[in-house]
Scaffold this active site. Structure first.
Site, PDB file in Angstrom:
ATOM      1  CD  GLU A   1       0.971 -37.170  53.689  1.00 11.83           C
ATOM      2  OE1 GLU A   1       1.229 -37.350  52.863  1.00 11.83           O
ATOM      3  OE2 GLU A   1      -0.062 -37.169  54.247  1.00 11.83           O
TER       4      GLU A   1
ATOM      5  CE1 TYR B   1      -0.568 -33.800  49.109  1.00 11.50           C
ATOM      6  CE2 TYR B   1       1.653 -35.647  49.984  1.00 11.50           C
ATOM      7  CZ  TYR B   1       0.034 -35.274  50.590  1.00 11.50           C
ATOM      8  OH  TYR B   1      -0.908 -36.467  50.391  1.00 11.50           O
TER       9      TYR B   1
ATOM     10  CG  ASP C   1      -4.319 -36.147  47.168  1.00 14.65           C
ATOM     11  OD1 ASP C   1      -4.960 -35.205  47.018  1.00 14.65           O
ATOM     12  OD2 ASP C   1      -3.931 -36.749  48.339  1.00 14.65           O
TER      13      ASP C   1
END
Ligand code: SF4
Length: 315
Positions: A11, A92, A110
């Site tokens: 990520e 996020y 996202d």
């Protein structure tokens, strides 16, 4: 459940970088540092060197800080809220790790999910103002179990079916419930507020070679752009070209101009090259012998500078 270390690492790498670019970096990192403990124990310069080319070096520095914070507390925190206390983990990324690695009912939004959701609900408020509305709509869809699978499915749907241009509504499993499709406005969503033009900053960069082929480099200040990275000395970057002020008087010649784009501005650097005069002793910089100088380990901007000394590239 997926390994939180790998979920976290991927990520962080994927922030602002495409899957195609990240693949090879992820494979190298996980081979070299298979666990968060291995990464936490790694040398900063080695990690920053491996990161070179992914850009946004603050991420690499936060990556190390975060790995060390995780090792200090013994394990990754397991909730979206706690994950956000770690360096470099925003809402996020925290939601993605919590959902994918710990099966929390966290809503992951996202750019791909933003597009799918704005179309499913025909949200026509321009971004970024629409973010809250989109997040709330996405929250209503997130299932109580396997939220990570759901999040990844939504992201994949956005990347492969609900594309920005020409969404493939005919094969989309959600088309029967999609308001934008029903109204024939899918391709117009999400609406984006007009972007401000990026300013251009100018500067000089100095590539000084020793007669034995060593190259003068410096470690950039820890804070600011390319913080802590190795680079060639240079001027400040400003709206008006700063004065030509090399580290030493020498046979300076201009070998090219390179252009680089950061998040908030374009940079136009004039590249100068010279051979160091005898007896020159650098201050706040060092000569790196040819055997230790690896242009591939430099940040992208500095690699461009190096290329311009070889090829006389002009932006
Ligand atoms: Fe996207 Fe079309 Fe599917 Fe709606 S029907 S989610 S616009 S691909």
């Amino acid at each position: 459940m997926p390994d939180p270390y790998r979920v976290w690492l991927s990520e962080i790498m994927l922030q602002q970088t495409t899957v195609a670019t990240v693949g090879a970096y992820f494979a190298r990192f996980t081979e070299r540092w298979p666990t968060v403990e291995d990464l936490a124990a790694a040398d900063d310069a080695v990690v920053l060197g491996e990161w070179a080319g992914l850009g946004y070096y603050a991420r690499a520095r936060n990556l190390l800080k975060c790995a060390r914070a995780v090792v200090a507390r013994g394990e990754f925190p397991q909730t979206c809220e706690d994950l956000q206390s770690l360096p470099g983990i925003g809402p996020y990324t925290a939601a993605a790790i919590a959902a994918i690695a710990f099966d929390e009912q966290a809503t992951v939004v996202d750019g791909n999910v933003e597009r799918v959701v704005s179309r499913l609900f025909a949200i026509d408020t321009p971004l970024p103002s629409a973010k809250g509305q989109i997040r709330e709509a996405a929250r209503t869809l997130t299932p109580p179990v396997r939220a990570g699978c759901f999040a990844q499915a939504m992201m994949d749907l956005g990347a492969t079916v609900c594309k920005s241009r020409k969404p493939l509504c005919d094969i989309c499993p959600l088309s029967a419930n999609c308001a934008a499709h029903a109204q024939g406005i899918a391709e117009t969503l999400p609406v984006k507020a007009k972007k401000k033009a990026k300013p251009t900053r100018l500067g000089h960069v100095y590539v000084l070679r020793h007669t034995n082929d060593a190259v003068l480099v410096e470690t950039r200040p820890q804070t600011g752009l390319l913080g802590g990275m190795t680079g060639f000395p240079g001027s400040d970057w400003a709206q008006d070209l700063p004065p030509f002020d090399p580290p030493v008087d020498a046979d300076w010649r201009q070998t090219g101009t390179i252009r680089h784009t950061f998040t908030h501005f374009h940079l136009l650097l004039t590249v100068h090259m010279a051979t160091a005069p005898k007896g020159f002793r650098p201050r706040n910089a060092r000569f790196l012998p040819k055997s230790a100088f690896d242009p591939e380990a430099l940040p992208t901007l500095m690699r461009k500078v190096w290329a311009a000394t070889k090829e006389g590239i002009h932006a």
